[in-house]
Design a protein around this motif. Structure first.
Motif, PDB file in Angstrom:
ATOM      1  N   UNK A 183      21.761  49.688 -52.021  1.00  0.00           N
ATOM      2  CA  UNK A 183      20.396  49.717 -52.554  1.00  0.00           C
ATOM      3  C   UNK A 183      20.189  48.576 -53.542  1.00  0.00           C
ATOM      4  N   UNK A 184      21.230  48.208 -54.277  1.00  0.00           N
ATOM      5  CA  UNK A 184      21.101  47.128 -55.259  1.00  0.00           C
ATOM      6  C   UNK A 184      20.717  45.809 -54.587  1.00  0.00           C
ATOM      7  N   UNK A 185      21.383  45.496 -53.487  1.00  0.00           N
ATOM      8  CA  UNK A 185      21.069  44.251 -52.767  1.00  0.00           C
ATOM      9  C   UNK A 185      19.661  44.315 -52.202  1.00  0.00           C
ATOM     10  N   UNK A 186      19.319  45.460 -51.628  1.00  0.00           N
ATOM     11  CA  UNK A 186      17.971  45.617 -51.069  1.00  0.00           C
ATOM     12  C   UNK A 186      16.905  45.513 -52.155  1.00  0.00           C
ATOM     13  N   UNK A 187      17.171  46.103 -53.309  1.00  0.00           N
ATOM     14  CA  UNK A 187      16.210  46.092 -54.416  1.00  0.00           C
ATOM     15  C   UNK A 187      16.045  44.693 -54.999  1.00  0.00           C
ATOM     16  N   UNK A 188      17.131  43.936 -55.063  1.00  0.00           N
ATOM     17  CA  UNK A 188      17.045  42.565 -55.564  1.00  0.00           C
ATOM     18  C   UNK A 188      16.170  41.700 -54.655  1.00  0.00           C
ATOM     19  N   UNK A 189      16.346  41.880 -53.359  1.00  0.00           N
ATOM     20  CA  UNK A 189      15.532  41.115 -52.420  1.00  0.00           C
ATOM     21  C   UNK A 189      14.063  41.554 -52.478  1.00  0.00           C
ATOM     22  N   UNK A 190      13.860  42.842 -52.718  1.00  0.00           N
ATOM     23  CA  UNK A 190      12.496  43.363 -52.852  1.00  0.00           C
ATOM     24  C   UNK A 190      11.819  42.773 -54.086  1.00  0.00           C
ATOM     25  N   UNK A 191      12.552  42.675 -55.181  1.00  0.00           N
ATOM     26  CA  UNK A 191      12.002  42.058 -56.402  1.00  0.00           C
ATOM     27  C   UNK A 191      11.696  40.578 -56.167  1.00  0.00           C
ATOM     28  N   UNK A 192      12.559  39.917 -55.410  1.00  0.00           N
ATOM     29  CA  UNK A 192      12.317  38.512 -55.082  1.00  0.00           C
ATOM     30  C   UNK A 192      11.033  38.367 -54.268  1.00  0.00           C
ATOM     31  N   UNK A 193      10.809  39.298 -53.370  1.00  0.00           N
ATOM     32  CA  UNK A 193       9.592  39.285 -52.554  1.00  0.00           C
ATOM     33  C   UNK A 193       8.350  39.449 -53.432  1.00  0.00           C
ATOM     34  N   UNK A 194       8.410  40.380 -54.378  1.00  0.00           N
ATOM     35  CA  UNK A 194       7.292  40.594 -55.291  1.00  0.00           C
ATOM     36  C   UNK A 194       7.037  39.342 -56.139  1.00  0.00           C
ATOM     37  N   UNK A 195       8.116  38.711 -56.581  1.00  0.00           N
ATOM     38  CA  UNK A 195       7.968  37.494 -57.388  1.00  0.00           C
ATOM     39  C   UNK A 195       7.312  36.368 -56.587  1.00  0.00           C
ATOM     40  N   UNK A 196       7.719  36.224 -55.332  1.00  0.00           N
ATOM     41  CA  UNK A 196       7.128  35.192 -54.486  1.00  0.00           C
ATOM     42  C   UNK A 196       5.641  35.450 -54.253  1.00  0.00           C
ATOM     43  N   UNK A 197       5.271  36.715 -54.121  1.00  0.00           N
ATOM     44  CA  UNK A 197       3.854  37.057 -54.004  1.00  0.00           C
ATOM     45  C   UNK A 197       3.081  36.681 -55.255  1.00  0.00           C
ATOM     46  N   UNK A 198       3.688  36.923 -56.401  1.00  0.00           N
ATOM     47  CA  UNK A 198       3.037  36.566 -57.668  1.00  0.00           C
ATOM     48  C   UNK A 198       2.859  35.057 -57.784  1.00  0.00           C
ATOM     49  N   UNK A 199       3.886  34.308 -57.372  1.00  0.00           N
ATOM     50  CA  UNK A 199       3.795  32.843 -57.401  1.00  0.00           C
ATOM     51  C   UNK A 199       2.699  32.348 -56.460  1.00  0.00           C
ATOM     52  N   UNK A 200       2.550  33.019 -55.319  1.00  0.00           N
ATOM     53  CA  UNK A 200       1.531  32.605 -54.365  1.00  0.00           C
ATOM     54  C   UNK A 200       0.127  32.848 -54.923  1.00  0.00           C
ATOM     55  N   UNK A 201      -0.062  33.953 -55.631  1.00  0.00           N
ATOM     56  CA  UNK A 201      -1.365  34.234 -56.248  1.00  0.00           C
ATOM     57  C   UNK A 201      -1.701  33.168 -57.298  1.00  0.00           C
ATOM     58  N   UNK A 202      -0.700  32.778 -58.072  1.00  0.00           N
ATOM     59  CA  UNK A 202      -0.920  31.719 -59.065  1.00  0.00           C
ATOM     60  C   UNK A 202      -1.269  30.392 -58.386  1.00  0.00           C
ATOM     61  N   UNK A 203      -0.622  30.113 -57.263  1.00  0.00           N
ATOM     62  CA  UNK A 203      -0.911  28.884 -56.526  1.00  0.00           C
ATOM     63  C   UNK A 203      -2.321  28.922 -55.948  1.00  0.00           C
ATOM     64  N   UNK A 204      -2.756  30.084 -55.484  1.00  0.00           N
ATOM     65  CA  UNK A 204      -4.127  30.230 -54.987  1.00  0.00           C
ATOM     66  C   UNK A 204      -5.137  29.970 -56.095  1.00  0.00           C
TER      67      UNK A 204
END
Length: 226
Positions: A183-204
């Motif tokens: 679950x730790x590995x899965x959760x880390x990747x999930x957090x990375x996904x959320x961060x990338x979404x946040x970066x994309x909103x800032x880029x928009x």
């Protein structure tokens, strides 16, 4: 090497490789200098401050032309009428009938060259200020155009990173449900996904903000300029 670790390393390799490919993208190849020249021309035509500067030049030029004839302000014309049959004992006159008198102010005549010269200098200052503003406006349009292209490139990079992170999350979710990863590995990747979404909103936001600032100078939408 455990099975969980092999899966994690595999996904990390894919993510890093994909990010490297995205990082190779540059906005320089998208620069269209002919189109940029059109943007500059449109801004110089439409932006209200350009018209203000031209009006200032016109006003200074009109004032300069007016001072060229300001010496006429010191010129005064008058007439005197003495009837033929009237004898003025207090102020005897030699000439009878209408008499024209013209007076010229020496002070006004001497002052006029300095006034004209000052008006000419004011006219040149207005021209210099107009030229300076045109250069600044052109530079501002070019900077915003480059910033807009850079923001769009960043947005494409962020969008690609979100897609990659989403794929990795789906893969890890499948592996986690099968018990092949923690679950730790899965959760880390999930957090990375959320961060990338946040970066994309800032880029928009950066893309639309830059586009709006550029269109403010142009007075029209970018899409209307072909």
């Amino acid at each position: 090497m455990t099975k969980h670790l092999r899966i994690f390393c595999f996904l990390l390799t894919i993510t890093l490789f994909s990010n490297q490919l995205h990082a190779q993208e540059t906005f320089i190849n998208n620069v269209n200098f002919a189109y940029l020249d059109k943007l500059v021309a449109v801004a110089k035509k439409n932006y209200p401050e350009v018209k203000v500067r031209q009006s200032q030049v016109n006003a200074a030029h009109s004032n300069y032309n007016a001072t060229k004839f300001a010496w006429l302000d010191g010129l005064t014309a008058s007439y005197i009428y003495s009837p033929q049959n009237l004898v003025n004992q207090a102020q005897p006159t030699i000439f009878k009938g209408y008499q024209l008198a013209i007076t010229l102010s020496i002070g006004q005549l001497l002052k006029n060259p300095a006034v004209t010269n000052a008006a000419h200098e004011t006219y040149k200052i207005a021209q210099y200020q107009q030229a300076e503003y045109m250069l600044n406006l052109e530079a501002q349009v070019r900077k915003l155009y480059f910033a807009y292209l850079s923001a769009m490139t960043e947005l494409r990079l962020r969008s690609g990173a979100v897609t990659d992170a989403s794929s990795a999350v789906k893969q890890l979710k499948y592996s986690f449900q099968k018990g092949e990863t923690t679950f730790q590995i899965y959760n880390e990747q999930l957090n990375s996904y959320y961060n990338q979404n946040s970066f994309m909103v800032q880029a928009e936001l950066a893309t639309w903000t830059t586009k709006t600032n550029l269109e403010e100078l142009l007075g029209v939408k970018l899409e209307d300029i072909k």
